[in-house]
Design a protein around this motif. Structure first.
Motif, mmCIF file in Angstrom:
data_model
loop_
_atom_site.group_PDB
_atom_site.id
_atom_site.type_symbol
_atom_site.label_atom_id
_atom_site.label_comp_id
_atom_site.label_asym_id
_atom_site.label_seq_id
_atom_site.Cartn_x
_atom_site.Cartn_y
_atom_site.Cartn_z
ATOM 1 N N THR A 283 2.052 2.814 -3.340
ATOM 2 C CA THR A 283 0.920 3.314 -4.128
ATOM 3 C C THR A 283 0.355 4.591 -3.521
ATOM 4 O O THR A 283 0.065 5.561 -4.235
ATOM 5 N N ILE A 284 0.177 4.587 -2.195
ATOM 6 C CA ILE A 284 -0.360 5.779 -1.532
ATOM 7 C C ILE A 284 0.586 6.957 -1.697
ATOM 8 O O ILE A 284 0.155 8.088 -1.978
ATOM 9 N N VAL B 219 -6.993 4.481 -4.219
ATOM 10 C CA VAL B 219 -6.365 3.858 -3.052
ATOM 11 C C VAL B 219 -6.238 4.864 -1.910
ATOM 12 O O VAL B 219 -6.583 4.581 -0.759
ATOM 13 N N LEU C 127 0.795 -1.226 0.000
ATOM 14 C CA LEU C 127 0.000 0.000 0.000
ATOM 15 C C LEU C 127 0.828 1.277 0.000
ATOM 16 O O LEU C 127 0.506 2.220 -0.718
ATOM 17 N N TYR D 3 -12.555 1.658 -1.557
ATOM 18 C CA TYR D 3 -11.600 1.538 -2.656
ATOM 19 C C TYR D 3 -12.237 0.846 -3.862
ATOM 20 O O TYR D 3 -12.089 1.305 -5.011
#
Length: 357
Positions: free
Chosen positions: A91-92, A240, A88, A228
């Motif tokens: 991507t975040i 996301v 995560l 999401y």
């Protein structure tokens, strides 16, 4: 007035067990208020210990020694956390960078739209109002930008604190789970002997906090994943990032949902404008919040949290102001604690002769 206060005191605190209960609570509150920043790793470890106690107990009942059960559960939990972080966080972080880069375009689009309002609605909006509004908004945006830069610089300093947490917290969780009974026995020996009411409230609050932490973590995961998937199906940008924000917004009842509505609506408005897709986004987001508040929360928490919404909001404001993040996180259990303590304190009826004596 003094007579009324005397009556109230004798009604509520004539029992030494009630005095012990208030003394224990006052000592705990003062300790967290003055030393909370020093024992923050311990607070994190206690929350995780509450969360992991159930699987440890299940493995112990299957015949595994408690120490081995704790090791197995911690290894599984750490593996899941590593997968989540490495899956995560990149991507975040990427979506946060894109969002920050798009903020000037969002601001320009908003400025163009607002500037056209005097032509569309000359009787309602005046040009000088638009100039004042945009000037104020620009100052706010610049101020937020400076805060982000300062926060980024401060985060470099907090890397050392994070490293300490990564070492201390797992060790504390291990020992809290492994030596639970011994620690509770030691703590029991330090408390006053007249603690019948304190023990009663403690048993009730232990169950409340256990159910609350497990339920809250489950709620964060379910709401975050559902949000999401909804945003991804609608092809919303930063799906996301927004899903994670919506998931963690449930930490702050009512206020969190209202606050996260702003970035969700802002991204949708920038991407689609006032089109049907934008309104469908708001409808879908509203449905998620409605299902969370009216279906998911009652199922997860059942009757564990029987508080009026006004009491919950007041608890968030009061305890959040006292203890920051931890006050917000435990606002509902703390409000429940106040209610349980008040109900547990004896209300002995005294006549006039007893008071005069």
């Amino acid at each position: 007035m003094l007579d009324m206060l005397t009556r109230w005191y004798q009604r509520r605190f004539s029992d030494p067990h009630a005095v012990s209960l208030v003394a224990i609570l006052l000592g705990g509150f003062l300790t967290i208020y003055f030393f909370g920043h020093l024992i923050a790793p311990l607070l994190v470890a206690i929350v995780l210990a509450y969360l992991l106690e159930w699987p440890v107990m299940r493995l112990s009942r299957l015949g595994l020694p408690r120490s081995l059960s704790v090791i197995v559960v911690l290894l599984i939990f750490a593996s899941l956390m590593v997968l989540a972080i490495f899956g995560l966080v990149p991507t975040i972080w990427h979506q946060v960078g894109n969002f920050v880069a798009d903020v000037p375009n969002m601001f320009n689009g908003l400025q163009e739209y607002v500037s056209s309002l005097p032509e569309r609605y000359p009787d309602l909006v005046q040009p000088h109002q638009i100039v004042t509004f945009m000037t104020t908004l620009r100052e706010k945006v610049l101020g937020m930008g400076e805060s982000v830069v300062k926060g980024s610089l401060a985060s470099l300093v907090s890397l050392a604190t994070l490293a300490v947490y990564l070492i201390l917290v797992p060790l504390l969780v291990f020992f809290l789970l492994k030596d639970k009974e011994e620690m509770l026995a030691t703590l029991s020996g330090l408390l006053p002997k007249n603690r019948r009411l304190a023990s009663k409230v403690g048993v009730e609050m232990n169950e409340q906090i256990t159910n609350y932490i497990r339920g809250k973590v489950t709620e964060i995961v379910i709401v975050g994943i559902t949000s999401y998937i909804t945003f991804a199906v609608m092809d919303l940008r930063y799906a996301v990032l927004l899903g994670v924000l919506v998931g963690f917004s449930v930490l702050i009842p009512y206020i969190g949902a209202a606050a996260v509505t702003i970035p969700v609506a802002m991204v949708g408005l920038f991407q689609w404008g006032l089109s049907p897709d934008f309104w469908w986004l708001l409808v879908a987001y509203g449905i998620i919040q409605a299902l969370d508040g009216n279906v998911l929360v009652p199922v997860l928490f059942s009757e564990a949290v029987n508080l009026h919404p006004v009491a919950i909001i007041v608890a968030v404001l009061v305890f959040g102001g006292l203890w920051g993040f931890w006050g917000v996180f435990f606002a509902i259990p703390l409000a429940t604690l106040v209610k349980a303590v008040w109900n547990a304190l004896p209300a002995k009826e005294l006549d006039d002769e007893t008071v005069s004596e």
